[in-house]
Write a protein that holds these residues in place. Structure first.
Motif, PDB file in Angstrom:
ATOM      1  N   PRO A 338      -5.205   0.254  -3.181  1.00  0.00           N
ATOM      2  CA  PRO A 338      -4.457   1.392  -2.628  1.00  0.00           C
ATOM      3  C   PRO A 338      -5.049   1.779  -1.266  1.00  0.00           C
ATOM      4  O   PRO A 338      -6.272   1.870  -1.115  1.00  0.00           O
ATOM      5  CB  PRO A 338      -4.687   2.496  -3.669  1.00  0.00           C
ATOM      6  CG  PRO A 338      -4.935   1.767  -4.951  1.00  0.00           C
ATOM      7  CD  PRO A 338      -5.690   0.523  -4.551  1.00  0.00           C
ATOM      8  N   ASP A 369       5.269   0.610  -4.264  1.00  0.00           N
ATOM      9  CA  ASP A 369       4.016   1.230  -3.805  1.00  0.00           C
ATOM     10  C   ASP A 369       3.625   0.787  -2.391  1.00  0.00           C
ATOM     11  O   ASP A 369       2.542   1.107  -1.919  1.00  0.00           O
ATOM     12  CB  ASP A 369       2.869   0.890  -4.766  1.00  0.00           C
ATOM     13  CG  ASP A 369       3.057   1.530  -6.136  1.00  0.00           C
ATOM     14  OD1 ASP A 369       3.626   2.633  -6.191  1.00  0.00           O
ATOM     15  OD2 ASP A 369       2.660   0.919  -7.145  1.00  0.00           O
ATOM     16  N   ARG A 395      -0.236  -0.693   1.449  1.00  0.00           N
ATOM     17  CA  ARG A 395      -0.146  -0.170   0.074  1.00  0.00           C
ATOM     18  C   ARG A 395      -0.462   1.320   0.132  1.00  0.00           C
ATOM     19  O   ARG A 395      -1.478   1.730   0.674  1.00  0.00           O
ATOM     20  CB  ARG A 395      -1.119  -0.893  -0.847  1.00  0.00           C
ATOM     21  CG  ARG A 395      -0.966  -0.450  -2.292  1.00  0.00           C
ATOM     22  CD  ARG A 395      -1.576  -1.384  -3.280  1.00  0.00           C
ATOM     23  NE  ARG A 395      -1.034  -1.118  -4.602  1.00  0.00           N
ATOM     24  CZ  ARG A 395      -1.172  -1.917  -5.653  1.00  0.00           C
ATOM     25  NH1 ARG A 395      -1.810  -3.048  -5.523  1.00  0.00           N
ATOM     26  NH2 ARG A 395      -0.646  -1.593  -6.822  1.00  0.00           N
ATOM     27  N   GLN A 399      -0.254   6.224  -5.614  1.00  0.00           N
ATOM     28  CA  GLN A 399       0.633   5.321  -6.327  1.00  0.00           C
ATOM     29  C   GLN A 399       1.717   6.103  -7.069  1.00  0.00           C
ATOM     30  O   GLN A 399       1.435   7.160  -7.665  1.00  0.00           O
ATOM     31  CB  GLN A 399      -0.155   4.475  -7.330  1.00  0.00           C
ATOM     32  CG  GLN A 399      -1.315   3.701  -6.691  1.00  0.00           C
ATOM     33  CD  GLN A 399      -0.860   2.681  -5.680  1.00  0.00           C
ATOM     34  OE1 GLN A 399      -0.300   1.669  -6.041  1.00  0.00           O
ATOM     35  NE2 GLN A 399      -1.080   2.954  -4.407  1.00  0.00           N
ATOM     36  N   THR A 400       2.941   5.574  -7.027  1.00  0.00           N
ATOM     37  CA  THR A 400       4.025   6.226  -7.774  1.00  0.00           C
ATOM     38  C   THR A 400       3.901   5.907  -9.244  1.00  0.00           C
ATOM     39  O   THR A 400       3.452   4.825  -9.618  1.00  0.00           O
ATOM     40  CB  THR A 400       5.386   5.751  -7.243  1.00  0.00           C
ATOM     41  OG1 THR A 400       5.405   4.333  -7.241  1.00  0.00           O
ATOM     42  CG2 THR A 400       5.635   6.244  -5.836  1.00  0.00           C
TER      43      THR A 400
END
Length: 401
Positions: A338, A369, A395, A399-400
């Motif tokens: 991420p 993402d 990224r 995060q969803t």
């Protein structure tokens, strides 16, 4: 230029191997030159260049030649350049005026004149529109020899000066900070500076790929389709040989080449790793600051240096490689942390392999993402170098669900 029987025979032998025995042009040329150690530099240059140019213009040559005899095909190629043929029996039946007249009759047909399959002309025209005409014309020109300076060992200016002292003239193209272009084609691999690891041969457009990853010393980077490691080596130089680069490929023999090149380049941060299946990828989930996906592609952007590609491709093979590209994007993107960066790259000029693949990925469940930061569509007609596509995809940190 005077023709000699032994070198023309070498060209004819090579053409037979490439088209009748379906072998790769670069491998055939390498074998032909090794089999004739007494040839001097001029002879070797004549054979290599003649074979590549005959491969490039193969359809056109066949269209205007009076027969499919390999000596007739060579003679036709020679006459199309405005040169004269010696009075050899192998060239009997070749009449320059008739060949010229045949060429005049077909030159309004773009696929014939540019020596490409009809399907390729149609696909290029549909996908690139008015840019296709100039693009295929550019891709049919001989590629320049471009060096990437290994900045771990030498500066671009110092390498330029060293080569100049040996009588090898180069120039530094704008916009490519590590590139030098040879003023004259030659076999640069025998130069001591290459053996010392001061440079690699790498097209200028290809050099844009590693630069797009925005790497920094100390990062963890994965080059997931590393092949023989050219871009891994460039990344190592950009990282000042600090951090870690995982160079991955499904073919172990390619990674062996990476090891040898890394040693010559003075690079110690590259770790070759064979991809044995999905488990290899899953174990590396969210482990990398940067991931490079220099995916398999049609290679339509590099026809300058690989002209035999156009005779090996088909609409079906391009469709198949597009499936592989999307599969790699879907699965390998999981290795990005991420907040990390993914670069998707091809040496193709087709939108169906490039931006359309990125759009499809971003619209998918696994792509939700990620977001596109920017992309570069590098056409040969605009850059003067290979055609490439490079997309920078971030990224998201959050995060969803």
């Amino acid at each position: 230029m005077k023709l000699f029987p032994n070198t023309v025979k070498g060209v004819v032998y090579a053409i037979d191997e490439i088209f009748n025995q379906k072998k790769y042009a670069d491998k055939v040329i390498e074998k032909t030159l090794k089999s004739n150690p007494k040839w001097g530099a001029r002879d070797r240059g004549f054979v290599a260049e003649s074979v590549y140019e005959m491969v490039r213009w193969w359809r056109l040559i066949n269209e205007v030649s009076p027969s499919k005899d390999l000596y007739h095909l060579f003679g036709t190629y020679w006459l199309l350049q405005g040169k004269s043929l010696p009075d050899w029996r192998e060239f009997k039946g070749l009449e320059p005026e008739k060949i010229k007249a045949r060429f005049e009759r077909i030159k309004e047909n773009r696929a014939l004149k540019q020596s490409i399959p009809d399907w390729m002309d149609q696909m290029g025209s549909e996908l690139l529109g008015e840019k296709w005409d100039k693009e295929i014309d550019t891709l049919n020109q001989q590629a320049e020899v471009v060096l990437r300076v290994n900045t771990l060992k030498i500066t671009r200016e110092d390498l330029m000066n060293r080569l100049a002292a040996e009588g090898i003239q180069t120039y530094a193209p704008k916009g490519y900070k590590d590139a030098l272009v040879l003023a004259q084609r030659q076999n640069i691999f025998k130069n001591p500076a290459f053996k010392e690891g001061l440079f690699e041969v790498q097209d200028a457009s290809s050099q844009l790929v590693a630069a797009a990853l925005d790497v920094e010393p100390g990062m963890r980077v994965i080059d997931a389709c590393a092949g023989a490691g050219g871009k891994s080596l460039h990344l190592a130089a950009l990282m000042q040989n600090k951090g870690r680069i995982l160079s991955m490929d499904v073919e172990e023999w390619k990674l062996q080449n990476t090891k040898l090149r890394a040693r010559r380049n003075g690079v110690s941060i590259i770790e070759p790793k064979v991809i044995e299946g999905n488990k290899t990828i899953k174990r590396l989930k969210e482990s990398a600051d940067r991931v490079l996906l220099d995916v398999p592609c049609s290679g339509l952007g590099v026809l300058k240096r690989n002209p035999d590609t156009k005779w090996k491709l088909s609409p079906e093979s391009i469709e198949k490689v597009q499936g592989i590209q999307q599969e790699i994007l879907q699965n390998y993107s999981s290795m990005v942390k991420p907040g990390g960066l993914l670069v998707y790259a091809t040496c193709s000029i087709l939108p169906s392999e490039n931006q359309q693949q990125v759009e499809k990925f971003l619209a998918s469940e696994k792509g939700k993402d990620f977001e596109l930061i920017e992309d570069q569509k590098v056409l040969a007609q605009e850059s003067g170098f290979d055609g490439f596509y490079i997309a920078k995809i971030a990224r998201k940190k959050e995060q969803t669900a």
